[in-house]
Design an enzyme around this catalytic site. Structure first.
Site, mmCIF file in Angstrom:
data_model
loop_
_atom_site.group_PDB
_atom_site.id
_atom_site.type_symbol
_atom_site.label_atom_id
_atom_site.label_comp_id
_atom_site.label_asym_id
_atom_site.label_seq_id
_atom_site.Cartn_x
_atom_site.Cartn_y
_atom_site.Cartn_z
ATOM 1 N N ILE A 13 80.523 45.419 80.076
ATOM 2 C CA ILE A 13 82.799 45.360 81.024
ATOM 3 C C ILE A 13 82.875 44.166 80.954
ATOM 4 C CG2 ILE A 13 83.008 45.191 83.317
ATOM 5 C CD1 ILE A 13 80.015 45.795 84.442
ATOM 6 N N ARG A 24 74.304 43.772 86.434
ATOM 7 C CA ARG A 24 74.742 44.749 87.181
ATOM 8 C C ARG A 24 72.917 44.412 88.813
ATOM 9 N NH1 ARG A 24 78.436 48.320 88.250
ATOM 10 N NH2 ARG A 24 77.249 49.280 89.430
ATOM 11 N N GLU A 54 81.040 33.182 78.739
ATOM 12 C CA GLU A 54 79.528 33.637 78.154
ATOM 13 C C GLU A 54 78.636 32.407 77.683
ATOM 14 O OE1 GLU A 54 78.429 37.319 77.953
ATOM 15 O OE2 GLU A 54 76.304 35.267 77.597
ATOM 16 N N HIS A 86 87.051 63.645 53.806
ATOM 17 C CA HIS A 86 87.660 63.192 53.124
ATOM 18 C C HIS A 86 89.295 63.845 53.054
ATOM 19 C CE1 HIS A 86 89.346 59.612 50.891
ATOM 20 N NE2 HIS A 86 90.134 61.238 49.989
HETATM 21 P P1 NAI Z 1 75.395 42.550 80.993
HETATM 22 O O1 NAI Z 1 74.195 42.277 81.404
HETATM 23 O O2 NAI Z 1 75.464 43.515 79.391
HETATM 24 O O3 NAI Z 1 76.164 41.787 80.398
HETATM 25 C C1 NAI Z 1 76.539 40.238 81.017
HETATM 26 C C2 NAI Z 1 76.205 39.113 79.975
HETATM 27 O O4 NAI Z 1 76.933 38.318 81.246
HETATM 28 C C3 NAI Z 1 75.811 38.592 79.467
HETATM 29 O O5 NAI Z 1 76.351 39.246 78.199
HETATM 30 C C4 NAI Z 1 75.443 37.382 79.966
HETATM 31 O O6 NAI Z 1 74.199 36.713 78.857
HETATM 32 C C5 NAI Z 1 76.217 36.327 80.527
HETATM 33 N N1 NAI Z 1 76.032 35.965 81.647
HETATM 34 C C6 NAI Z 1 75.576 35.910 83.162
HETATM 35 N N2 NAI Z 1 74.915 34.918 83.410
HETATM 36 C C7 NAI Z 1 76.257 34.257 83.083
HETATM 37 C C8 NAI Z 1 76.776 32.919 83.069
HETATM 38 N N3 NAI Z 1 76.635 32.630 84.698
HETATM 39 N N4 NAI Z 1 78.524 32.655 82.817
HETATM 40 C C9 NAI Z 1 78.986 33.567 81.561
HETATM 41 N N5 NAI Z 1 77.967 34.444 81.434
HETATM 42 C C10 NAI Z 1 77.084 34.956 81.732
HETATM 43 O O7 NAI Z 1 76.295 43.307 81.714
HETATM 44 P P2 NAI Z 1 77.869 44.241 82.331
HETATM 45 O O8 NAI Z 1 78.730 43.805 81.449
HETATM 46 O O9 NAI Z 1 78.236 43.733 84.231
HETATM 47 O O10 NAI Z 1 77.311 45.557 82.376
HETATM 48 C C11 NAI Z 1 76.717 46.033 83.633
HETATM 49 C C12 NAI Z 1 75.348 46.912 82.999
HETATM 50 O O11 NAI Z 1 76.333 48.399 82.869
HETATM 51 C C13 NAI Z 1 74.362 46.613 82.376
HETATM 52 O O12 NAI Z 1 73.793 47.329 81.672
HETATM 53 C C14 NAI Z 1 76.220 47.306 80.831
HETATM 54 O O13 NAI Z 1 75.361 48.028 79.708
HETATM 55 C C15 NAI Z 1 76.789 48.162 81.630
HETATM 56 N N6 NAI Z 1 77.770 49.002 81.106
HETATM 57 C C16 NAI Z 1 77.984 50.088 80.299
HETATM 58 C C17 NAI Z 1 78.898 50.021 79.385
HETATM 59 C C18 NAI Z 1 79.279 50.823 78.111
HETATM 60 O O14 NAI Z 1 78.613 51.407 78.033
HETATM 61 N N7 NAI Z 1 80.204 50.801 77.956
HETATM 62 C C19 NAI Z 1 80.365 49.472 80.281
HETATM 63 C C20 NAI Z 1 79.693 49.009 81.668
HETATM 64 C C21 NAI Z 1 78.944 48.455 81.957
#
Ligand code: NAI
Length: 457
Positions: A181, A264, A200, A437
């Site tokens: 996200i 999430r 991050e 190609h």
């Molecule tokens: P995520 O778990 O993928 O990433 C959250 C990130 O925040 C992690 O890298 C973590 O290390 C970091 N983090 C945690 N606490 C922190 C802090 N206090 N300060 C700085 N960094 C911190 O979760 P995200 O991106 O919120 O997505 C939620 C879910 O939705 C995930 O499972 C994701 O795979 C899914 N999703 C998938 C998408 C896709 O497939 N394109 C798009 C959006 C979401």
């Protein structure tokens, strides 16, 4: 008495509801908001609509390079937002139509397990109706997590729920969390001209993917102007009259808005799970990977609430279908978790399937890897998008166990590698096929050739 009552109409729940027609099962789908859930209304679809606007903006901005002269592009935020809404509305009405066609009873309200085979549905006005079903699938999804000190107010400190509907473009943004996200929002906002700081806590953007892929993405984000702070924990913010100050590592930055994207959390409270005997682990539901059955007889769980499986819409679809198959046939048809693709829709896109090199090694595989940059691929040069790579992880003298693609259309290209991983293809088998190609897919073909021991270019 229904054959199946499904609580939650997101991808996990609605896929189960639709798939049930294959077996002639009668279905009630209980949804408190709108069928389509997070993915359709507050996630995948609206986010990708915004990312498409950003891609078009970038393309127009670079049009002169390919001999198309136009005025410099200007963002019409309101129009982009309405177009995003139109995309969502079209899919929403299509989905509602499909529910009718498949004779799914969609019940508006909050569903709660109320004893074996019984679900109470509380409507918005508080009226409770009770339905009976032979089996229940719980698919209540997830909501954005918060972090201490960052009180979500929907204005200065927001989650993706709010960011997808920003009334105007924020000029200065801090994104906390560089998962899917956070990375996607950083990419699109920077493409559209906002100043973005991306924080991050771990040591790379999109921490789950191959470090080499993350480096390519970080470089591309940097080129757009995103200021990346990896390995950085933010401290609690200070709201000022002009914005929000985000302190970190002895420094601070003032922005208009902070987007919190740190994962999430499952929505499992109030659904009567524990009372029904469903096992929970920190809010996630414990379900059998083969059948999606929980510890309570006749109760299944699918989607983002399931412990230990990916929080991805398409994983939810697959789990919904697996649960229905087990309900209808009594035979387990497990989801093939080994080969579920992940796509991060940044520009460039990052996509992966199977194991990363590190995951493969820590799982005890003896592996070798093959990397192929896309800078020499004709179609990539034609498109002017040469940032990217293909990486293939192969078990020594064995099958392909994982792959990563970064670059234009990586989210499409990963699917041929999905088959390779899913079918446990040997590199020599996969490399025997000829890629057209000039295509971007040739980058995959070249990597497979290299992995088979005989490269071409
Ligand atoms: P995520 O778990 O993928 O990433 C959250 C990130 O925040 C992690 O890298 C973590 O290390 C970091 N983090 C945690 N606490 C922190 C802090 N206090 N300060 C700085 N960094 C911190 O979760 P995200 O991106 O919120 O997505 C939620 C879910 O939705 C995930 O499972 C994701 O795979 C899914 N999703 C998938 C998408 C896709 O497939 N394109 C798009 C959006 C979401």
């Amino acid at each position: 008495m229904y054959d199946v009552a499904i609580i939650g109409g997101g991808p996990g729940g609605y896929a189960a509801a639709l798939y049930a027609h294959n077996f002639g099962l009668s279905v009630a789908l209980i949804e408190k908001d709108k069928v389509g859930g997070t993915c359709l209304h507050r996630g995948c679809i609206p986010a990708k609509a915004w990312l498409h606007t950003a891609d078009v903006f970038t393309e127009v901005a670079g049009a002169a390079d390919v001999g198309v002269v136009s005025s410099p592009p200007v963002v019409d935020w309101d129009r982009a937002r309405r177009r995003k809404d139109a995309v969502v509305d079209q899919l929403h009405s299509g989905l509602n139509g499909l529910m009718k066609k498949r004779r799914v009873d969609v019940l508006a309200g909050f569903g709660r397990l109320a004893g074996r085979g019984t679900v109470d549905v509380t409507a918005a006005d508080g009226a409770v109706s009770r339905i009976e079903a032979k089996t229940v699938i719980v698919a209540t999804g997830s909501v954005p997590r918060a972090i201490p000190g960052y009180e979500i107010d929907g204005d200065r400190i927001v989650t993706s729920d709010h960011a997808l509907d920003w009334p105007q473009q924020p000029q200065r943004v801090a994104v906390i969390g560089a998962g899917a996200i956070g990375a996607e929002f950083a990419s699109l906002l920077a493409d559209l001209g906002s100043t973005v700081h991306l924080f991050e806590v771990l040591d790379q953007v999109v921490p789950g993917v191959e470090p080499g892929a993350a480096r390519v993405l970080a470089r591309a984000l940097g080129k757009k102007g995103v200021q990346i702070h990896t390995g950085t924990a933010v401290e609690p913010p200070r709201v000022t009259p002009t914005g929000v100050v985000v302190p970190f590592a002895g420094e601070s930055v003032e922005v208009d808005v902070v987007l919190v994207a740190v994962g999430r959390a499952p929505v499992t409270a109030g659904v009567g799970l524990e009372e029904a005997g469903v096992g929970l682990d920190r809010g996630y539901v414990l379900a059998d990977r083969e059948t999606m059955l929980t510890g309570a007889p006749g109760v299944y769980a699918v989607g983002d609430i399931v412990a230990g499986t990916p929080q991805l819409a398409h994983a939810g679809f697959a789990e919904g279908m697996a649960a229905i198959t087990h309900i209808a046939t009594g035979v387990a048809a497990p989801v093939n978790y080994r080969a579920i693709p992940l796509v991060v829709y940044t520009a460039p896109e990052v996509a992966s399937v199977g194991l990363t090199e590190r995951q493969a090694r820590s799982a005890g595989y003896d592996v070798e890897t093959h990397d192929h940059g896309i800078a020499g691929v004709g179609r990539a040069i034609i498109k002017g998008q040469t940032d990217g790579l293909v990486k293939i992880v192969v078990q020594k003298d064995g099958p392909i166990v994982g792959a990563t693609v970064v670059g234009p259309a990586a989210g499409e290209l990963i699917h041929e590698l999905m088959y390779a991983v899913g079918w446990e293809a040997l590199p020599v088998e996969a490399a025997a096929f000829i890629h057209a190609h000039p295509t971007l897919a040739e980058a995959v073909g070249e990597s497979l050739l290299a992995a088979s021991g005989r490269s071409l270019h």
